[in-house]
Design an enzyme around this catalytic site. Sequence first.
Site, PDB file in Angstrom:
ATOM      1  N   SER A 152       4.029   1.900   8.456  1.00 45.38           N
ATOM      2  CA  SER A 152       3.668   0.927   7.465  1.00 45.38           C
ATOM      3  C   SER A 152       4.954   0.745   6.762  1.00 45.38           C
ATOM      4  O   SER A 152       5.688   1.539   6.356  1.00 45.38           O
ATOM      5  CB  SER A 152       2.672   1.760   6.316  1.00 45.38           C
ATOM      6  OG  SER A 152       1.561   1.702   7.040  1.00 45.38           O
ATOM      7  N   HIS A 212       0.655  -1.217   0.029  1.00 40.89           N
ATOM      8  CA  HIS A 212      -0.114  -0.135  -0.158  1.00 40.89           C
ATOM      9  C   HIS A 212       0.916   1.283   0.121  1.00 40.89           C
ATOM     10  O   HIS A 212       0.503   2.230  -0.383  1.00 40.89           O
ATOM     11  CB  HIS A 212      -0.962   0.020   1.079  1.00 40.89           C
ATOM     12  CG  HIS A 212      -0.438   0.384   2.652  1.00 40.89           C
ATOM     13  ND1 HIS A 212      -0.093  -0.765   3.425  1.00 40.89           N
ATOM     14  CD2 HIS A 212      -0.255   1.337   3.199  1.00 40.89           C
ATOM     15  CE1 HIS A 212       0.185   0.022   4.579  1.00 40.89           C
ATOM     16  NE2 HIS A 212       0.228   1.107   4.507  1.00 40.89           N
ATOM     17  N   ASP A 243       0.725  -7.975   2.193  1.00 39.77           N
ATOM     18  CA  ASP A 243       1.152  -6.234   1.794  1.00 39.77           C
ATOM     19  C   ASP A 243       2.583  -5.854   1.851  1.00 39.77           C
ATOM     20  O   ASP A 243       3.171  -5.380   2.897  1.00 39.77           O
ATOM     21  CB  ASP A 243       0.405  -5.606   3.002  1.00 39.77           C
ATOM     22  CG  ASP A 243       0.175  -4.000   2.789  1.00 39.77           C
ATOM     23  OD1 ASP A 243       0.941  -3.630   1.879  1.00 39.77           O
ATOM     24  OD2 ASP A 243      -0.528  -3.441   3.502  1.00 39.77           O
TER      25      ASP A 243
END
Length: 716
Positions: free
Chosen positions: A650, A85, A220
């Site tokens: 992230s 992402h 991810d």
Amino acid sequence: MMRKLLFGLFLLFYSCLSFAKEGMWLPMLLEKYNIEEMQQLGFRLTAEDIYSVNQNSMKDAVVLFGKGCTGELVSNEGLLFTNHHCAYPNIQSHSSVEHDYLTAGFWAKSKEEELPNPGLEVRFLERMEEVTDSALAGTEGLAGSDFYRKVAENSKTIETAASDSGKYEAIVKPVFHGNQYFVYVYKVFKDVRLVGAPPSAIGKFGGDTDNWMWPRHTGDFSVFRIYADQNNEPAEYSPDNVPYRPKSFFPVSLKGVQANDFILVFGFPGSTDQYLPSQAVNLIMNQTDPDKVRIRTRKLELLSKHMAADPKVRIQYASKYARTANAWKKWQGEIKGLKSMDALKIKKQFEQEFQEWSAQSDSLTEQYADVLPQFEKLYIDLEAFNRANSYYDEIVFRGTDILALADLFPRTENGWQKASETIRQRYVEELGKKVQEHFKDYDQTTDEDVFVQLLRMLKADLDPSFLPLHFHRLMEVNDDEKLLRKVYRKSVFTDEAKLTGLVKKLDEKHIKKLQKDPLMAFYKELRGHYQRNVEHVYRDILREINQVQRTYMAGIMAMEQNRALYPDANLTLRVAYGNVEGYQPADGVYYKHFTTLKGIMEKDDPGVYDYNVPQRLRDLYAGKDYGTYASDGELPVAFAASVHTTGGNSGSPAINANGELVGINFDRCWEGTMSDILFDPDRCRNIMIDIRYVLFLIDKFAGAGYLLDEMNLVLE
């Protein structure tokens, strides 16, 4: 008895003081505050192994990726892991209907096939240093804008000195709400190439339904490579550049994780607000978050409708949709978590303890006695302007493509007249690029729908005093179609060729002409009204709140001077640590700490884009062809831990007790998203992709096993 109760609630509020799992700690202070506890929890290395300016350390293998993610080096050839992402805009930029890398994935089979990403940068932290005295020099007796102006002036001087004549990028940032300042010195690399990314059916498996949720089955991750010049120094993209040779990179463990294992997350958390007063939490929980959720819910409904109807629109709006949905769902979880924790009660009880301490009327405490009453008044004053600011921000400034495009252009010729020829030329070049980027990911029918519906919300929900009178009349006398014809469709901003031509010959005459464009005039009126009637009051009140918050934070630090406190996140390098563990989000429900490929197949649904498992993965599962990446006959996918993380983490490396990479952080559980404001060690969990699933996908699924040859794989 009451004092004992209050003290107990105070300890709950500051659980970081007694729970190792809470906190985002400054790496240069680990030796002072954390390393002993970390080692007691199982960590086998030293503080110097994590952060050092005298020798290579973990910090040299961690980067700030782009504008708000983290990445980690995994080879001596600049190979880098981050989240899918985080790479989504870059993957999208290389995608088209003919080459849909979002759907199909992308894997370079050699370095020559790796894709450059103009504008993408990574930053290595060279060092950080406390500069509080220098940053605050000459601020005695100053208040308001004078104080902040002096701090900014001092910070600029510090940054210039630390940059070493432009060799480094230096930035001064406050911590503890301006009670301390640090300078961060970075080396910035600008040639970062895409090496590989799984299909969205893996990298975004579960889509918005599974986002922020546990159990999780999302692959991810993505792979990039940093390039440098022949001297291993940063350089703009060039085919002559070579893979960067880092000072340090992480060994990659195939041993996996077990329940209660020590886990360290090293990255760049973006923003937290652990020390807010109860009035601020009340505003977030009952106004700010609900308002933004309501607006984004409508926008997402509209985008989803158009994306489902046209594959081209789906690609164009994929990244925009994901960005919009991410915070939208997080805010809903935050509201739920704060209410379930009875956050207001916890905050108010702590404030009562603080008030009792400050009422002792000695030289240390008396300066804090008026802090809480000031908060009470200021947040009442802020409420109406806060709502107006949220609506303008979500609808006018970032809600629609065409208004965001209009914002890039000059609204008067004054700035153009004052600018030098060099600045004008640079501005035109950048504007041309942004116009091109805009039209690549723009569909007029979609944006018209969003434009009309969000503006209807703006008029319906805001007090009329916060909106221009002409705007009210325009919305009242025109139906949707007439509004579009009068404002939207007559605008040059809908015509790529005309707008590109205007940019190329931009001068004072054309800027003046642009002011008559119906959409620019519309936007200019809304923005002007916002600036005159919302923004300046909103910012003035916030400035007062920030000054009181600074005093409040100083009081907390004085009150707890014998305890370790961690500063709020501010997109600088931090260390957080905890344990691999599941949790109980509700009565009678318990989640294990890991998921496997079996769970992906249980969710497989060819009729749903986000759950349509690629056939290659189905085949590997059917044949149990897991290579060396399985554990007890199952292929691990993700695991959860009690590490305090937030946005910006992230892509952060999840590191075991030996300093080896065992996962990549990518999310938090929905029940714990209130951790930005109030941390609950029983419910707050971060979510990481198991590195064995990453390696399996690279090797067995993508057939890019040559990348593993670069890595230092630890088998035992």
